[in-house]
Design an enzyme around this catalytic site. Structure first.
Site, short mmCIF file in Angstrom:
data_model
loop_
_atom_site.label_atom_id
_atom_site.label_comp_id
_atom_site.label_asym_id
_atom_site.label_seq_id
_atom_site.Cartn_x
_atom_site.Cartn_y
_atom_site.Cartn_z
N PRO A 287 -19.61 -42.89 -10.41
CA PRO A 287 -20.68 -42.30 -9.61
C PRO A 287 -21.80 -41.78 -10.49
CG PRO A 287 -18.77 -40.84 -9.67
CD PRO A 287 -18.35 -42.14 -10.28
N GLU A 288 -23.02 -42.05 -10.08
CA GLU A 288 -24.19 -41.59 -10.81
C GLU A 288 -24.86 -40.48 -10.01
OE1 GLU A 288 -26.62 -44.89 -12.20
OE2 GLU A 288 -24.86 -46.17 -12.34
#
Length: 208
Positions: free
Chosen positions: A2-3
């Site tokens: 996840p960014e």
């Protein structure tokens, strides 16, 4: 992994559900995800604490409490936080029992994530070296123009460097450069003023 946008979405969603809820019990089913303390210390430090909010530092979640202390969670590759009113079909690594009779479960198939309880966020060294947040006030066009001046690194690699700017990984670096029509291997200091402005606007628009 996840960014920034995924972690920000998790932050906003969880904050609505856990704010003002008290931790009445913590179960650590796999101590390998706990860092800087033993599972017993981790459980003891969280007992009875009431959530006051959720912050984001780059790709990390910082849970704040009415009482002193912070819970920092880095989801990394496979970490998940699931708020649920019932037990999980897939056993979690850590379960927080909440005062509203719900559960906050941390799952992590490959054990890359990490959970830490601490009283001072400066104890987390990488927080001290994080670059500006692309959705924060410190990330603005004048800063970006100045920051690129002496950087010969390929622009995509630079965008993914958490010491340069926080929260961007491979997926969003690619999207930002696609929207700004800049080749990922271009040296960062080769961008002209128009390209830098395009890069800045694409970063803000794509991440939002």
């Amino acid at each position: 992994m996840p960014e920034l946008p995924e972690v920000e979405t998790i932050k906003r969603d969880l904050e609505k559900r856990i704010k003002n809820k008290r931790i009445i019990r913590t179960d650590v089913l796999d101590g390998r995800v706990i860092r800087n303390k033993s599972p017993a210390e981790f459980i003891k430090n969280l007992m009875g604490k009431t959530f006051s909010g959720v912050l984001r530092r780059g790709k990390a979640l910082v849970f704040t409490f009415r009482e002193p202390g912070y819970l920092v969670i880095q989801l990394m590759m496979t970490g998940q936080l699931i708020y649920s009113k019932s037990s999980q079909r897939i056993p979690p690594k850590v379960t927080f029992w909440l005062s509203d009779h719900a559960f906050l479960n941390y799952r992590d198939q490959r054990l890359f994530g990490r959970l830490q309880f601490l009283y001072n966020l400066n104890e987390i060294k990488f927080f001290l070296s994080l670059g500006p947040d692309p959705l924060g006030q410190d990330f603005h066009i004048d800063w970006l123009k100045s920051a690129l001046t002496f950087r010969t690194t390929p622009i995509k690699s630079l965008l993914m460097n958490q010491n340069f700017v926080a929260g961007i990984g491979n997926i969003y670096a690619s999207e930002i450069l696609f929207h700004s029509r800049i080749h990922p291997q271009r040296p960062a200091n080769s961008l002209n003023a128009r390209e830098t402005e395009s890069l800045y606007q694409a970063a803000v628009d794509v991440l939002k």
